[in-house]
Design a protein around this motif. Structure first.
Motif, mmCIF file in Angstrom:
data_model
loop_
_atom_site.group_PDB
_atom_site.id
_atom_site.type_symbol
_atom_site.label_atom_id
_atom_site.label_comp_id
_atom_site.label_asym_id
_atom_site.label_seq_id
_atom_site.Cartn_x
_atom_site.Cartn_y
_atom_site.Cartn_z
ATOM 1 N N UNK A 39 -0.520 63.192 -5.188
ATOM 2 C CA UNK A 39 -1.150 64.478 -4.854
ATOM 3 C C UNK A 39 -1.103 64.736 -3.350
ATOM 4 N N UNK A 40 -1.397 63.713 -2.551
ATOM 5 C CA UNK A 40 -1.336 63.872 -1.097
ATOM 6 C C UNK A 40 0.088 64.193 -0.637
ATOM 7 N N UNK A 41 1.080 63.524 -1.219
ATOM 8 C CA UNK A 41 2.471 63.770 -0.842
ATOM 9 C C UNK A 41 2.877 65.204 -1.165
ATOM 10 N N UNK A 42 2.451 65.687 -2.322
ATOM 11 C CA UNK A 42 2.784 67.065 -2.701
ATOM 12 C C UNK A 42 2.066 68.076 -1.806
ATOM 13 N N UNK A 43 0.853 67.749 -1.387
ATOM 14 C CA UNK A 43 0.165 68.599 -0.400
ATOM 15 C C UNK A 43 0.972 68.680 0.894
ATOM 16 N N UNK A 44 1.471 67.518 1.344
ATOM 17 C CA UNK A 44 2.286 67.497 2.563
ATOM 18 C C UNK A 44 3.558 68.305 2.373
ATOM 19 N N UNK A 45 4.184 68.161 1.200
ATOM 20 C CA UNK A 45 5.424 68.891 0.922
ATOM 21 C C UNK A 45 5.166 70.406 0.953
ATOM 22 N N UNK A 46 4.069 70.827 0.344
ATOM 23 C CA UNK A 46 3.714 72.247 0.329
ATOM 24 C C UNK A 46 3.493 72.761 1.754
ATOM 25 N N UNK A 47 2.806 71.967 2.560
ATOM 26 C CA UNK A 47 2.556 72.374 3.945
ATOM 27 C C UNK A 47 3.821 72.515 4.761
ATOM 28 N N UNK A 48 4.761 71.590 4.573
ATOM 29 C CA UNK A 48 6.023 71.643 5.314
ATOM 30 C C UNK A 48 6.866 72.840 4.864
ATOM 31 N N UNK A 49 6.910 73.086 3.558
ATOM 32 C CA UNK A 49 7.702 74.205 3.036
ATOM 33 C C UNK A 49 7.151 75.535 3.545
ATOM 34 N N UNK A 50 5.842 75.651 3.635
ATOM 35 C CA UNK A 50 5.218 76.899 4.086
ATOM 36 C C UNK A 50 5.323 77.109 5.600
ATOM 37 N N UNK A 51 5.599 76.026 6.351
ATOM 38 C CA UNK A 51 5.580 76.098 7.805
ATOM 39 C C UNK A 51 6.636 77.074 8.300
#
Length: 393
Positions: free
Chosen positions: A381-393
């Protein structure tokens, strides 16, 4: 006539000194991995619970963190060599405590001393490595700890299974290595001129400047996920490996920890020239993928699948921390870099220790395998949160 060791280190120039400091850093982190394959032996010999096992690991992390927060800038005032010397002396004391340990209390004292020594020495060693070579130093300072943890756990596992005195020999060897390095330190050159203010530098300073906060919050889940997985593998990993494989051997647990650390080092090395966004993307993909395979290995009781999962998660483990650091640190204002780095270390070491302690307690109520499934879901879940944040950046 052979030259004294201190003369050979000094006369060989910066390359020899760079190698020496790097080997000292590797040794400190290798020593931190030596107890990992021994935890099941300690537990069966001294009859303590799994939560107490994770407490031994967490105590190491807490004292390391305390030392980093208080002595992280000390070498800027005292010089690199005196601080490294203090770390080596305390580390030798911790090795001697491991050697004479006959119950959990002495084990906890040994781990606390080891965390203190590692925290004192690593910041000074990292700075000394970069002082010696500004080009190669940052990469070596990033890779050396991962290589050290992997070598320590793997070699300790081999010694436990194949050599005499399984609960002592690893610490005898590490004591000899640290004494050699203590002697060799005399021949290194000091790169910092001592100045006043050493006592004032011990005051912890850790804050996130306002302009850095949005980026910090966006990328920090990648760092937390990476260190949470690392903390789990170093504390409960060997116990999990024994249960999944059904084999009473320490080498499998050591190999599992070594795979994660070594592949983390490979990830840092291969990704070092990539853009920060790409590093975070790859980390946030490889880490949950590897953890998913680990959970599959637990479900099928396949030790090979478990090891493959940790091997795939390894580059994500190394890349998550490196990517978060590269995203955050350039944003630090003048004079605020040390404070921001302290925050990053606080988050990292708490991420490695607190979830591992919670998992250790959870095994008492739910069992090891259900705890692993929950822990794996948390990291994913934490990794997917990070992935979402990077994609949105």
């Amino acid at each position: 006539m052979a030259m004294p060791l201190e003369a050979t280190v000094e006369n060989a120039g910066p390359s020899r000194q760079l190698l020496f400091y790097t080997l000292v850093l590797v040794a400190f982190l290798a020593a931190s991995g030596v107890p990992t394959p021994l935890y099941p032996l300690y537990q069966s010999s001294w009859h303590f619970s799994t939560p107490m096992l994770t407490l031994a690991f967490a105590l190491y992390m807490f004292t390391l963190l305390l030392a980093l927060l208080t002595t992280g800038k000390l070498s800027e005032y005292m010089g690199r060599r005196p601080v490294i010397l203090i770390g080596l002396v305390i580390e030798i004391a911790s090795m001697l405590c491991f050697l004479v340990a006959h119950d959990l209390t002495i084990l906890l004292v040994a781990r606390a001393l080891q965390g203190l020594a590692t925290g004192i020495a690593t910041s000074a060693l990292g700075a000394a490595i970069i002082d010696t070579d500004h080009r190669r130093g940052p990469v070596l300072a990033s890779v050396a700890p991962l290589v050290g943890m992997g070598l320590g756990a793997l070699c300790s596992g081999v010694l436990v299974d194949l050599a005499p005195y399984p609960m002592r020999l690893g610490f005898i060897l590490m004591t000899a290595i640290f004494i050699w390095q203590l002697i060799g330190l005399r021949g290194t050159r000091e790169s910092v001129s001592p100045r006043s203010g050493a006592l004032a530098s011990l005051r912890p300073t850790a804050r996130i400047p306002a302009p850095v906060r949005p980026t910090f919050l966006r990328v920090i889940p990648a760092c937390i996920a990476s260190w949470s997985l690392g903390g789990f593998s170093l504390s409960l990993g060997p116990v999990l490996a024994r249960q999944v494989s059904g084999i009473e051997t320490s080498m499998i647990g050591g190999a599992m920890v070594s795979l994660l650390s070594m592949m983390g080092a490979v990830g840092v090395w291969n990704l070092r020239r990539q853009k920060t966004r790409r590093i975070l993307l790859l980390s946030s993909i490889l880490l949950p993928l590897g953890v998913s395979i680990v959970l599959l290995g637990v479900a099928t009781h396949s030790i090979l699948t478990l090891l493959i999962g940790f091997a795939i998660a390894g580059p994500g483990f190394g890349g998550g921390f490196m990517g978060a650091m590269r995203a955050i640190m350039p944003l630090a204002p003048d004079g605020g870099r040390a404070s921001l780095m302290a925050v990053l270390y606080v988050v990292s070491y708490l991420s490695a220790s607190l979830p591992a302690m919670v998992a250790g307690n959870a095994t008492q109520h739910f069992g090891l395998e259900p705890t692993v499934y929950g822990y794996g879901a948390y990291v994913i879940a934490l990794s997917l949160m990070a992935l979402t944040g990077v994609v949105r950046q």
